[in-house]
Design an enzyme around this catalytic site. Structure first.
Site, PDB file in Angstrom:
ATOM      1  N   PRO A  16       0.867  -1.382   0.025  1.00  0.00           N
ATOM      2  CG  PRO A  16      -0.209  -0.828   2.330  1.00  0.00           C
ATOM      3  CD  PRO A  16       1.262  -2.058   1.138  1.00  0.00           C
ATOM      4  CG  MET A  17       3.751   2.091  -2.107  1.00  0.00           C
ATOM      5  SD  MET A  17       4.474   2.096  -2.905  1.00  0.00           S
ATOM      6  CE  MET A  17       3.906   0.868  -4.662  1.00  0.00           C
ATOM      7  CD  GLN A  70      -1.856   0.476   5.070  1.00  0.00           C
ATOM      8  OE1 GLN A  70      -1.882   1.991   4.949  1.00  0.00           O
ATOM      9  NE2 GLN A  70      -0.780  -0.545   5.955  1.00  0.00           N
ATOM     10  CB  CYS A 100       2.692   5.404   7.203  1.00  0.00           C
ATOM     11  SG  CYS A 100       2.746   6.698   6.453  1.00  0.00           S
ATOM     12  N   GLY A 201      10.760  -4.169   2.035  1.00  0.00           N
ATOM     13  CA  GLY A 201      11.613  -3.152   2.028  1.00  0.00           C
ATOM     14  C   GLY A 201      12.563  -3.393   0.289  1.00  0.00           C
ATOM     15  CG  ASP A 202      15.847  -0.874   0.222  1.00  0.00           C
ATOM     16  OD1 ASP A 202      15.074  -0.225  -0.239  1.00  0.00           O
ATOM     17  OD2 ASP A 202      16.541  -0.765   1.513  1.00  0.00           O
TER      18      ASP A 202
END
Length: 322
Positions: A16-17, A70, A100, A201-202
């Site tokens: 989710p962004m 979310q 976040c 992450g990454d």
């Protein structure tokens, strides 16, 4: 991997962004290999549900795939109400945001700011789980800062409260997105709980995806920023995990087709005014590795009309191909 009764088609999940994982982007990622896509964050404050933009983003009926929504906030009852509202509007899974690091979210004691307050976390998790009859998941970080990593405690707490899967970003709240994600904490959490653990992450290449899965023992991977402007990364990773070989780079004509389709979908979803404005950042991401595109991006960002945006993109790719 299963979340509750929902079987994911593979181990790759769209993170989710905020301002990114809207319906057009989620649909695109699902089409290009993602096993599930989580919606952008929805505030638990009902006063913020009344804008036309919010109302549009809250309806999930008819979407492809498993619909995970979310929610973010710090009041247990408001979070429970937001979860119920989301389920009524088509959510099949509720995801709670405690990851976040943005200041505007954290100053309201939401997102990763909650990691300082396990008692409040417990109240929120219990309230949301009790409020809905769909699976509830949690997205969080490794801790408040590098000296205060409490992800194992939070993971065990989440499991005890009935959370059915946990996504863990390999940075602390204080790290924001700086430096590199670390995976030792994710590995430790995986060993500490029995619910599915999703590494985040990454994860920006097929090789990195394989490494993170093997190193952490995670059940799935969650990919966010590397998918911006490259929604087919899920297809590339899935192919590599299944076959051990890398896919060839997409032909420029296919990239053009994907981008034009995405921009058109944004125009249709948001309308003639907002659609072109939202399309700008996505086009910037698609073209960020095109050395010759810097001048075009400046020109494109000044275009307000949907049709003119599409014509400009056609012209850009005609020049690239010639």
């Amino acid at each position: 991997m299963k979340i509750g009764n929902y079987q994911l088609k593979n181990k790759l999940i769209v993170a989710p962004m905020a301002g990114v994982t809207d319906r057009p982007f989620r649909e695109l990622c699902l089409r290009y290999g993602a096993g599930m896509a989580v919606s952008e964050m929805m505030s638990s404050n009902p006063q913020l549900w009344k804008t036309s933009k919010s109302k549009q983003r809250m309806v999930h009926e008819g979407e492809s795939g498993i619909r995970s929504v979310q929610i973010a906030g710090s009041d247990p009852q408001l979070m429970a109400d937001a979860a119920q509202f989301s389920v009524e509007n088509g959510a099949q899974i509720i995801d709670i945001n405690m990851g976040c690091p943005a200041k505007k979210v954290n100053k309201k004691l939401a997102g990763s700011a909650l990691l300082k307050y396990p008692d409040i976390i417990e109240q929120i998790l219990k309230a949301v789980v009790d409020a809905v009859d769909v699976p509830v998941t949690l997205k969080t970080r490794t801790g408040w800062d590098t000296e205060n990593k409490n992800c194992i405690h939070i993971a065990k707490l989440a499991e005890d409260c009935g959370i059915q899967a946990l996504a863990l970003h390999g940075r602390t709240k204080a790290c924001m997105y700086k430096g590199e994600a670390e995976y030792d904490s994710i590995k430790a959490v995986k060993q500490a709980v029995s619910i599915p653990v999703i590494a985040n992450g990454d994860i920006d290449s097929p090789e990195k995806a394989k490494y993170v899965l093997e190193y952490t023992g995670a059940d799935a991977l969650m990919i966010g920023r590397p998918a911006q402007g490259r929604p087919w990364i899920f297809q590339e990773i899935h192919h590599y995990l299944e076959n051990g070989t890398t896919m060839p780079e997409l032909p420029i004509e296919e990239v053009k087709s994907i981008m034009l389709g995405h921009v058109q979908a944004l125009h249709e979803f948001y309308g003639e005014y907002l659609g072109p404005r939202i399309a700008r950042k996505h086009v910037g991401w698609y073209l960020k590795e095109h050395e010759q595109a810097s001048e075009f991006r400046r020109t494109f960002n000044a275009i307000d009309a949907a049709m003119l945006q599409l014509e400009a993109l056609e012209g850009y790719f005609d020049n690239v191909a010639s």
